[in-house]
Design a protein around this motif. Structure first.
Motif, short mmCIF file in Angstrom:
data_model
loop_
_atom_site.label_atom_id
_atom_site.label_comp_id
_atom_site.label_asym_id
_atom_site.label_seq_id
_atom_site.Cartn_x
_atom_site.Cartn_y
_atom_site.Cartn_z
N TRP A 296 0.67 -1.38 -0.24
CA TRP A 296 -0.08 0.06 -0.13
C TRP A 296 0.73 1.25 -0.22
O TRP A 296 2.07 1.56 0.41
CB TRP A 296 -0.89 -0.06 1.22
CG TRP A 296 -2.17 -1.10 1.06
CD1 TRP A 296 -1.08 -1.82 2.36
CD2 TRP A 296 -3.31 -1.23 0.88
NE1 TRP A 296 -2.66 -2.78 1.90
CE2 TRP A 296 -3.76 -2.34 1.22
CE3 TRP A 296 -3.35 -0.56 0.56
CZ2 TRP A 296 -4.89 -3.17 1.07
CZ3 TRP A 296 -4.81 -0.94 -0.65
CH2 TRP A 296 -5.61 -2.26 0.45
N LEU A 297 0.29 2.24 -0.78
CA LEU A 297 1.60 3.65 -1.04
C LEU A 297 0.73 3.93 0.24
O LEU A 297 -0.57 5.08 0.29
CB LEU A 297 1.65 4.28 -1.94
CG LEU A 297 1.89 2.60 -2.96
CD1 LEU A 297 1.62 4.11 -4.68
CD2 LEU A 297 3.01 2.95 -2.78
N GLU A 298 1.57 4.79 1.34
CA GLU A 298 1.69 5.98 2.09
C GLU A 298 1.57 7.07 1.55
O GLU A 298 2.52 7.71 1.40
CB GLU A 298 2.25 5.59 3.43
CG GLU A 298 1.83 6.72 4.31
CD GLU A 298 3.16 6.47 5.68
OE1 GLU A 298 2.60 7.82 6.46
OE2 GLU A 298 3.24 5.57 5.63
N VAL A 299 0.27 8.25 1.74
CA VAL A 299 0.55 9.62 1.18
C VAL A 299 0.15 10.83 2.52
O VAL A 299 -0.22 10.50 3.66
CB VAL A 299 -1.30 9.77 -0.12
CG1 VAL A 299 -0.57 8.62 -0.87
CG2 VAL A 299 -2.35 9.15 0.88
N TYR A 314 2.29 11.09 -6.77
CA TYR A 314 1.17 11.48 -6.16
C TYR A 314 0.33 9.58 -6.05
O TYR A 314 0.73 8.98 -7.10
CB TYR A 314 0.15 11.63 -6.58
CG TYR A 314 0.84 13.56 -6.64
CD1 TYR A 314 0.10 14.06 -5.41
CD2 TYR A 314 1.84 14.06 -7.43
CE1 TYR A 314 0.62 15.95 -5.80
CE2 TYR A 314 2.56 14.61 -7.23
CZ TYR A 314 1.69 15.98 -6.08
OH TYR A 314 1.84 17.05 -6.21
N CYS A 315 -0.42 9.60 -5.27
CA CYS A 315 -1.31 8.33 -5.25
C CYS A 315 -2.90 8.20 -5.40
O CYS A 315 -3.14 9.44 -3.55
CB CYS A 315 -0.74 7.15 -4.34
SG CYS A 315 -1.45 5.67 -4.03
N ALA A 316 -3.64 7.57 -5.17
CA ALA A 316 -5.21 7.76 -5.02
C ALA A 316 -5.56 7.25 -5.06
O ALA A 316 -5.92 6.42 -5.82
CB ALA A 316 -5.66 9.33 -6.43
N GLY A 317 -7.43 6.95 -4.13
CA GLY A 317 -8.38 5.77 -4.37
C GLY A 317 -7.45 4.61 -3.53
O GLY A 317 -7.00 4.89 -2.45
N ASP A 318 -7.65 3.46 -3.72
CA ASP A 318 -8.14 2.38 -2.88
C ASP A 318 -6.72 2.39 -2.64
O ASP A 318 -6.23 1.70 -1.52
CB ASP A 318 -8.32 1.21 -3.43
CG ASP A 318 -9.89 0.84 -3.34
OD1 ASP A 318 -10.39 2.46 -3.38
OD2 ASP A 318 -10.62 0.02 -3.60
N VAL A 319 -5.44 2.11 -3.32
CA VAL A 319 -3.84 2.16 -3.04
C VAL A 319 -3.64 2.45 -2.42
O VAL A 319 -2.57 1.82 -1.68
CB VAL A 319 -3.50 2.02 -4.98
CG1 VAL A 319 -2.98 3.46 -4.90
CG2 VAL A 319 -1.58 1.25 -4.20
N ASN A 320 -3.91 3.88 -1.47
CA ASN A 320 -3.54 4.22 -0.63
C ASN A 320 -4.03 4.37 0.58
O ASN A 320 -3.76 4.57 1.66
CB ASN A 320 -3.16 6.34 -0.88
CG ASN A 320 -4.71 6.41 -0.21
OD1 ASN A 320 -5.92 5.68 -0.37
ND2 ASN A 320 -4.45 7.84 -1.53
N ARG A 321 -4.90 3.21 0.50
CA ARG A 321 -5.33 2.55 2.24
C ARG A 321 -6.30 3.25 3.09
O ARG A 321 -7.12 3.11 4.13
CB ARG A 321 -4.34 1.33 2.32
CG ARG A 321 -5.36 0.59 3.23
CD ARG A 321 -4.26 -0.35 3.99
NE ARG A 321 -4.99 -1.88 4.45
CZ ARG A 321 -3.87 -2.68 5.20
NH1 ARG A 321 -3.07 -2.95 5.09
NH2 ARG A 321 -4.69 -3.81 4.96
N ARG A 322 -6.40 4.52 2.32
CA ARG A 322 -6.99 5.12 3.46
C ARG A 322 -8.73 5.62 3.69
O ARG A 322 -9.41 5.34 5.02
CB ARG A 322 -6.98 7.06 2.36
CG ARG A 322 -5.78 7.73 3.00
CD ARG A 322 -5.46 9.32 2.86
NE ARG A 322 -4.40 9.41 2.86
CZ ARG A 322 -4.74 10.86 3.84
NH1 ARG A 322 -6.01 11.87 3.54
NH2 ARG A 322 -3.50 11.55 3.84
N ALA A 323 -8.86 5.04 2.43
CA ALA A 323 -10.88 4.83 2.89
C ALA A 323 -11.18 4.63 1.54
O ALA A 323 -11.24 4.40 0.22
CB ALA A 323 -11.54 6.01 2.58
N LEU A 324 -11.32 2.52 0.50
CA LEU A 324 -11.79 1.59 0.10
C LEU A 324 -12.81 2.17 -0.03
O LEU A 324 -13.78 1.11 -0.46
CB LEU A 324 -11.38 0.49 -0.04
CG LEU A 324 -10.05 -0.12 -0.10
CD1 LEU A 324 -9.02 0.74 1.01
CD2 LEU A 324 -10.22 -0.98 0.42
#
Length: 481
Positions: A296-299, A314-324
Motif C-alpha cells: 500500500w502507498l502511504e500519502v 502521487y497516489c489516490a484511491g484504494d491503493v493508498n488504503r485511506r478509504a476503499l
C-alpha cells in the motif's frame, strides 16, 4: 507534449483509468497540463464494470419491489414474488455497456486526455514504461507528476482446494450471466452482505458465512444486527462464527463443497469469497523509486507519496488504503489534481484543514451506504471508534420507524438512527441510519460532521414534515432530554 529519442513527455502521467484516475487526469488537463492516462483493462475501472455500478443495478430492482410491497395500494398491484432475473441481468448489462468502454474513451478524447493502452510501470523518477497490447515497450516521462491510481484487487485465501473450486471474486459475483441455484458467500463485510441480498432476491439459495457475530463489523453493532435480520427474512441462511477450512470441486461442472471449522460441510453451486482487498502494486515498478513492491502507498493529505524524493509521485484511491470507496477516491483525485496543478504553477499548495489541497475528510468524515434491505448509511465515527480516539462522547439512539414520515413512507417501516456527539465540543462526530432508503438521509449528516456544526445550530435546521428527515428533530430532542 514533446519527444526525446523514443520517450514521450507529458506534464502529468496517470496510471489507472478508473474513476479516480479519470478525475486526476481531468483536473490536470483542465488546468492546462498535458496529460496521459495508462490503462491495462477497461477505461472506467472496477467501479464502472465490476463493482459499484453493476452491484447497484442488481440490487435496485429488488429494493423497488420491496418498496412497492410495503405500501398498501401498491402492494396489491405487485404480482411477482421476486424480480425477473433475466430482465435484471439485462438491465445490469446495459449499465456496464456490455463491458465495452467506448463511451469512456470518447470522454477522454473530448477532455483532451491521451489514452495509452497497456500495463504501466514506474521506471525511475518521473518515468513510466508501458507494455502495450502488442508486447512493445513505450517509454514515457512526466515533467511534474505521476499519479498511481491502480486501485485494489480481491484477496482469495490460500485454502486447500481453492484453485480446484474456482471461487467467485466480487467481479464474478457482479458479472454472472445466470443465477446460481445455491450460493455460498464467505465474508460478512459490505460486498458479502450486498451480494447475499442481490442473489437471494433473484432466487438463489444463499448461505452467508462470516467469522464474526454479525455482518458489517466496522459499523455500529445494531446496523449489522438489522441487516442480518433483513437477510434472514428474505431467505438467506446467515451463519455467524463460521470459517471455511478447505474446498473441493471434483468436477468442473459440479458443485463445490466447503469444509467448515466446526467439522460440518456445505454444498453450493458457486462460492464467493468477499474476504478483503490487496493493492494493485505488485508489478508497478515501485522498487525503482525506493518503495516496496506490492505495498500500500502511504500519502500525505495532498496525496503525495511519502518517501519519494522530489515530491513528484502521487497516489489516490484504494491503493493508498485511506478509504476503499469510489466516492472517497474521487474526492482524493480532485484534491490531488488541484495540488499537482498548483505546484506546476510554482505555488505552495499548502495543506490546511479543509483546504483545497488537503484530503482531511478521509480521517473522520467518510460517508458510506450499504445497499442491503434495509439500507445502512453512516458517516464519521462509530461510538466505539470515537471513544477509542479519546473523545468523551454520547450516543443518542432513536427508533426510525416511529417518525411520522417513515410511517407514511412504508407500512411497518423498521429502522434505527444514532448520532454520536462529542460532549466537550457539542459537535456531531458520527451518525448511522438503518432503514428503507436510509441512504437519502446521509448527506445532511455528512455536512453536519464535516462542517462541525454545533448542535445548538442544528435546532434551527428545520426538517420538512412529513419526511423521514424529521429524525433529526427527534434525535436532538432525545439528546436534550
Amino acid at each position: 507534449m514533446s519527444t526525446s529519442s523514443d520517450t514521450v513527455t507529458y506534464d502529468v502521467i496517470v496510471i489507472g483509468a478508473g474513476p479516480v484516475g479519470e478525475n486526476v487526469a481531468d483536473r490536470a488537463r483542465a488546468a492546462g497540463l498535458t496529460t496521459a492516462i495508462v490503462e491495462s483493462e477497461l477505461v472506467g475501472g472496477d467501479c464502472s464494470y465490476w463493482a459499484c455500478v453493476p452491484s447497484k443495478a442488481l440490487l435496485r430492482p429488488a429494493a423497488a419491489l420491496e418498496a412497492a410491497r410495503s405500501v398498501g395500494g401498491a402492494r396489491e398491484a405487485v404480482a411477482r414474488p421476486r424480480p425477473d432475473a433475466a430482465a435484471v441481468l439485462a438491465r445490469r448489462d446495459g449499465f456496464v455497456s456490455d463491458w465495452k468502454d467506448d463511451g469512456q474513451v470518447s470522454w477522454l478524447e473530448s477532455a483532451g486526455i491521451e489514452l495509452v493502452r497497456g500495463h504501466g510501470r514506474l521506471a525511475g523518477p518521473r518515468r513510466v514504461d508501458v507494455t502495450t497490447p502488442d508486447g512493445a515497450t513505450r517509454p514515457m516521462a512526466a515533467r511534474h507528476a505521476v499519479a498511481v491510481c491502480t486501485g485494489s484487487a480481491a484477496v482469495v485465501p490460500g485454502l486447500p482446494g481453492v484453485e480446484e473450486a474456482r471461487p467467485w471474486t466480487p467481479r464474478e459475483a457482479t458479472g454472472a450471466r445466470e443465477v446460481p441455484g445455491r450460493l455460498a458467500v464467505v465474508g460478512g463485510g459490505v460486498v458479502g452482505a450486498e451480494m447475499a441480498a442481490a442473489w437471494s432476491a433473484l432466487g438463489s439459495r444463499v448461505t452467508l458465512l462470516m467469522r464474526g457475530e454479525r455482518p458489517l463489523p466496522r459499523m455500529e453493532p445494531f446496523a449489522g444486527d438489522l441487516v442480518a435480520e433483513g437477510l434472514a427474512a428474505r431467505g438467506v441462511d446467515v451463519r455467524p462464527g463460521a470459517s471455511v477450512t478447505a474446498l473441493r470441486r471434483p468436477s468442473p461442472e459440479g458443485p463445490v463443497t466447503l469444509a467448515l471449522e466446526d467439522g460440518s460441510e456445505l454444498e453450493a453451486d458457486e462460492v464467493l469469497f468477499a474476504t478483503g482487498r490487496r493493492p494493485r502494486t505488485a508489478d508497478l515498478g515501485l522498487e525503482t523509486v525506493g518503495l516496496e513492491s506490492g505495498s500500500w502507498l502511504e500519502v500525505d493529505d495532498s496525496l503525495r507519496v511519502r518517501g519519494v524524493a522530489g515530491g513528484w509521485l502521487y497516489c489516490a484511491g484504494d491503493v493508498n488504503r485511506r478509504a476503499l470507496l469510489t466516492h472517497q477516491g474521487k474526492y482524493q483525485a480532485r484534491i490531488a489534481g488541484a495540488a499537482i496543478a498548483a505546484r506546476a504553477r510554482g505555488e505552495a499548495a499548502t495543506e490546511t484543514p479543509w483546504g483545497p489541497y488537503s484530503a482531511t475528510a478521509d480521517h473522520a468524515a467518510v460517508p458510506q451506504v450499504v445497499f442491503t434491505e434495509p439500507e445502512v448509511a453512516s458517516v464519521g465515527l462509530t461510538a466505539e471508534a470515537a471513544e477509542g480516539a479519546g473523545l468523551r462522547v454520547r450516543a443518542v439512539d432513536y427508533d426510525l420507524g416511529s417518525v411520522s414520515g417513515a410511517a407514511l413512507f412504508a407500512d411497518g417501516y423498521r429502522g434505527r438512527a444514532r448520532m454520536v456527539v462529542d460532549e466537550d465540543r457539542g459537535r456531531l462526530v458520527g451518525a448511522t441510519f438503518v432503514g428503507p432508503q436510509a441512504g437519502e438521509l446521509l448527506h445532511a449528516a455528512t455536512i453536519a460532521v464535516v462542517g462541525e456544526v454545533a448542535l445548538e445550530r442544528l435546532w434551527h435546521a428545520v426538517p420538512s414534515f412529513p419526511t423521514v428527515s424529521e429524525i433529526w428533530l427527534r434525535l436532538l430532542e432525545t439528546y436534550r432530554g
